[in-house]
Design a protein around this motif. Sequence first.
Motif, short mmCIF file in Angstrom:
data_model
loop_
_atom_site.label_atom_id
_atom_site.label_comp_id
_atom_site.label_asym_id
_atom_site.label_seq_id
_atom_site.Cartn_x
_atom_site.Cartn_y
_atom_site.Cartn_z
N UNK A 180 57.58 -29.48 14.05
CA UNK A 180 58.46 -30.00 15.25
C UNK A 180 58.89 -31.33 15.04
N UNK A 181 58.32 -32.03 14.27
CA UNK A 181 58.69 -33.48 13.83
C UNK A 181 58.24 -34.24 14.82
N UNK A 182 59.25 -35.08 15.18
CA UNK A 182 59.24 -36.27 16.42
C UNK A 182 59.81 -35.38 17.52
N UNK A 183 59.23 -34.44 18.36
CA UNK A 183 59.98 -33.92 19.19
C UNK A 183 60.61 -34.41 20.29
N UNK A 219 62.63 -28.21 16.38
CA UNK A 219 62.35 -29.51 15.87
C UNK A 219 63.37 -30.40 15.65
N UNK A 220 62.61 -31.90 15.25
CA UNK A 220 63.44 -33.15 15.00
C UNK A 220 62.65 -33.79 13.85
N UNK A 221 63.00 -33.19 12.71
CA UNK A 221 62.27 -33.40 11.34
C UNK A 221 63.25 -34.69 10.55
N UNK A 222 62.66 -35.64 10.05
CA UNK A 222 63.26 -36.42 8.98
C UNK A 222 63.06 -35.69 7.57
N UNK A 223 64.26 -35.27 6.99
CA UNK A 223 64.05 -34.49 5.66
C UNK A 223 63.76 -35.29 4.49
N UNK A 256 57.89 -42.27 11.06
CA UNK A 256 58.08 -40.93 11.41
C UNK A 256 56.93 -40.57 12.16
N UNK A 257 56.07 -41.40 12.69
CA UNK A 257 54.74 -40.84 13.45
C UNK A 257 55.28 -40.46 14.68
N UNK A 258 55.09 -38.96 15.09
CA UNK A 258 55.55 -38.73 16.30
C UNK A 258 55.21 -39.21 17.51
#
Length: 310
Positions: free
Chosen positions: A114-117, A128-132, A266-268
């Motif tokens: 989910x990344x940083x949702x 999700x909201x993920x930095x690739x 990128x810490x959620x």
Amino acid sequence: MTGGAGFIGSHLIDRLLAAGHDVVCVDNLVTGTMRNIDHLQGNPRFAFLRHDITAPLDVEVDEIYNLGCPASPIHYQRDPVQTMKTAVLGALNMLDLAKRLGVPILQASTSEVYGDPLVHPQPETYWGNVNPIGLRSCYDEGKRCAETLFFDYHRQHGVEIRIARIFNTYGPRLHHADGRVVSNFIVQALRGDPVTICGDGSQTRSFCFVSDMVDGLVRLMCAGDGVTGPVNFGNPREFTMRELAHVILRKTGSRSPIVYLPLPEDDPRQRRPDIARARSALGWNPSIELEDGAGETVGYFRRHLGLVGT
């Protein structure tokens, strides 16, 4: 059981052996440790196989739990290329094994998909909201790719799959130096060192005790082909990092000060599972509250690391 010498994997093996199963533990011991499974040596229903799942594996089993992958930022960022290989090639190799044997396979995925949702709490329908291309991407995107492979093998080859999205889990056998927030806070507090919070402490997590997590994974495997997942597993009660720090300070009796450090990339900011699917499909609901689980985890670190509070 790949990753069987790890934190969750070793507890899951204990549960399966207690239920009467024979278990083959597969681990390359990069992040797992024999200490977690030493108590099983001599058990005739347990076998250990040192193996890296980036290479094919040939065993005869009737179900597969794929937990093999570094799971903490310190470990998975140490060798990000190998982390991605483990997540993706490991999934491919285990899926090929499941396909050949015609057996169900469970993938230990993660809330990091989910990344940083931007949606809170996070349901399984959220993409999700993920930095690739960030520092965490080797793990986040590796696990997302593994989920894709699982569903493609299911649709294309008829492999019976289960996908569990695991949220923050804690308990005995956590590695003391893996960088996870619960173990960090406990070890710092027991040593009398400053308890270090990244950011301003307002970011949130939800903490599931390991026995509750293991129960969810077993229920998912036993659910039948109708429940492929993904299914969220985690405790929906949400805590800020400041609140967690104070719980740990109470449980350790420590007078350690709290200090604040820069927030990692990128810490959620927030993380809490929507577990409606687990409740309705599996009858699963976590029962261990943080105050109780933290006390048991503190006791583990006192005994196994010889740490005393100040």
